[in-house]
Write a protein that holds these residues in place. Structure first.
Motif, PDB file in Angstrom:
ATOM      1  N   TYR A   1      -1.924  -2.354  -1.457  1.00  0.00           N
ATOM      2  CA  TYR A   1      -1.909  -1.572  -0.227  1.00  0.00           C
ATOM      3  C   TYR A   1      -3.328  -1.311   0.272  1.00  0.00           C
ATOM      4  O   TYR A   1      -3.508  -1.019   1.469  1.00  0.00           O
ATOM      5  CB  TYR A   1      -1.071  -0.317  -0.452  1.00  0.00           C
TER       6      TYR A   1
ATOM      7  N   VAL B   1      -3.380  -4.204   2.399  1.00  0.00           N
ATOM      8  CA  VAL B   1      -2.681  -3.882   3.651  1.00  0.00           C
ATOM      9  C   VAL B   1      -3.616  -3.116   4.581  1.00  0.00           C
ATOM     10  O   VAL B   1      -3.694  -3.398   5.785  1.00  0.00           O
ATOM     11  CB  VAL B   1      -1.397  -3.064   3.377  1.00  0.00           C
TER      12      VAL B   1
ATOM     13  N   LEU C   1      -6.920   4.221  -2.611  1.00  0.00           N
ATOM     14  CA  LEU C   1      -6.275   2.912  -2.719  1.00  0.00           C
ATOM     15  C   LEU C   1      -7.135   1.918  -3.488  1.00  0.00           C
ATOM     16  O   LEU C   1      -6.603   1.014  -4.145  1.00  0.00           O
ATOM     17  CB  LEU C   1      -5.999   2.349  -1.323  1.00  0.00           C
TER      18      LEU C   1
ATOM     19  N   VAL D   1       4.436   4.306  -0.620  1.00  0.00           N
ATOM     20  CA  VAL D   1       4.320   2.910  -0.192  1.00  0.00           C
ATOM     21  C   VAL D   1       5.213   2.656   1.014  1.00  0.00           C
ATOM     22  O   VAL D   1       4.802   2.054   2.015  1.00  0.00           O
ATOM     23  CB  VAL D   1       4.695   1.959  -1.345  1.00  0.00           C
TER      24      VAL D   1
ATOM     25  N   VAL E   1       3.899   1.481   4.728  1.00  0.00           N
ATOM     26  CA  VAL E   1       4.295   0.200   5.319  1.00  0.00           C
ATOM     27  C   VAL E   1       4.978   0.423   6.662  1.00  0.00           C
ATOM     28  O   VAL E   1       4.686  -0.272   7.653  1.00  0.00           O
ATOM     29  CB  VAL E   1       5.209  -0.576   4.350  1.00  0.00           C
TER      30      VAL E   1
ATOM     31  N   CYS F   1      10.349  -1.716   4.962  1.00  0.00           N
ATOM     32  CA  CYS F   1       9.549  -1.905   3.751  1.00  0.00           C
ATOM     33  C   CYS F   1      10.088  -3.063   2.929  1.00  0.00           C
ATOM     34  O   CYS F   1       9.318  -3.887   2.398  1.00  0.00           O
ATOM     35  CB  CYS F   1       9.545  -0.617   2.936  1.00  0.00           C
TER      36      CYS F   1
END
Length: 343
Positions: free
Chosen positions: A16, A19, A44, A56, A60, A141
């Motif tokens: 993440y 991400v 993170l 999470v 997302v 997700c």
């Protein structure tokens, strides 16, 4: 999904952080996105950091909403390398051939993404590798993770094979996405988008692909990596009671309840070892299964308009009659009476 139901399932934060990098590239103010979740980029990026599954999920969903990018999962997967997976990736690279590497992934996948399990089998004709969801999340997700697994595995197996990947079939439990043209980047894949239960990503290669020798094979390094993986799994189990983890996984299981063998596989242990852990904690798998199944039955009956037959199938019963008998034995009334009395 509630935060209390998934608080025990933690996911490596490194994915993440990646991400967040992708969102930054798209001009998203990541600090604004993370702050309401109680997160920041520093958290993170910390080595060994983990996030609860509900966090999470929220991250997302917010990322997709802020960018409008439904291909975020595909892009995430494409950005990952074997080295992204810490010691498991090191073990994969040190394996003697593709067959061994995929077996290693299936054994230690909970160190990569514990909300999925990996399965591998090989017969005379085919080599089949599957990622299957084992914990409930939002649909957004779930879709992001399915696409990330599909693209990451494609490019990583291609890397293992030094670009000599054979044509293969890829099955995703998704409706065909609006960005389906991106899948042309998976040049060797024949992609099939077929919503299915349970949700999964499945690769089917010719069996001969498993014999491909790996350029960085190193027996000494492989043994060291496997030992460290086993140690990490053991520490993860020791940090929390196994019965609590099993109860949580049963509570969050999608579309039916996993057998003891399936649960043991997810935990990277034998069914006998799982039984021994549970006995040590004064628990038993059948009793936990019965308890969680009944709790889920009550919740579904009270909080959804789902039919009795659909609930029975969701809980792994073969038909509504078996579900009704089991429910009445514990509750004293049938599911339909229980629902009527509680409304």
């Amino acid at each position: 999904m509630s935060t209390s139901d998934t608080k025990d399932l933690r996911i490596p934060a490194r994915y993440y952080a990646r991400v967040a990098d992708l969102l930054l590239r798209d001009g998203v103010d990541v600090d604004d996105l993370l702050r309401p979740l109680g997160l920041d980029l520093g958290t993170l990026s910390q080595p060994g950091a983990t996030l609860p599954l509900y966090q999470v999920d929220l991250m997302v969903q917010a990322g997709v909403q802020m960018t409008g990018r439904r291909d975020l999962g595909f892009e995430l997967g494409k950005s990952l390398k074997l080295s992204s997976h810490d010691i498991v990736g090191y073990g994969i690279l040190s394996s003697p051939n593709v067959d061994y590497a995929l077996r290693l992934v299936s054994r230690f996948f909970r160190l990569i993404m514990p909300s999925f399990q990996a399965r591998y089998r090989r017969d005379q004709r085919h080599m089949e590798f599957t990622f299957q969801a084992v914990a409930a999340t939002s649909q957004v997700c779930l879709d992001v993770h399915l696409e990330a697994l599909a693209s990451a595995a494609h490019f990583e197996i291609r890397e293992l094979m030094q670009g000599q990947m054979p044509d293969y079939a890829l099955y995703l439990s998704l409706s065909e996405p609006a960005h389906v043209q991106r899948y042309q980047e998976l040049r060797e894949a024949r992609c099939h988008f077929i919503p299915s239960v349970p949700p999964e990503v499945r690769f089917v290669f010719p069996a001969s692909a498993g014999d491909k020798a790996l350029a960085l094979a190193d027996d000494v390094a492989l043994k060291a990596a496997e030992e460290r993986c086993r140690s990490m799994v053991q520490r993860a189990l020791n940090r929390q009671d196994v019965s609590g983890w099993v109860r949580m996984m049963l509570r969050e299981a999608r579309h039916g309840m996993p057998s003891m063998d399936e649960m043991a596989h997810t935990l990277n242990m034998s069914p006998r070892s799982l039984d021994r852990y549970l006995q040590r904690e004064g628990a038993g798998y059948r009793a936990l299964l019965q308890q969680v199944r009944h709790e889920r039955a009550q919740r579904l009956l009270l909080n959804s308009g789902t039919s009795i037959t659909q609930i029975a199938l969701e809980l792994g019963y073969t038909d509504a009659a078996n579900f009704t008998r089991a429910f009445r034995k514990i509750e004293g009334v049938s599911p339909s009476v229980f629902r009527t009395r509680s409304t």
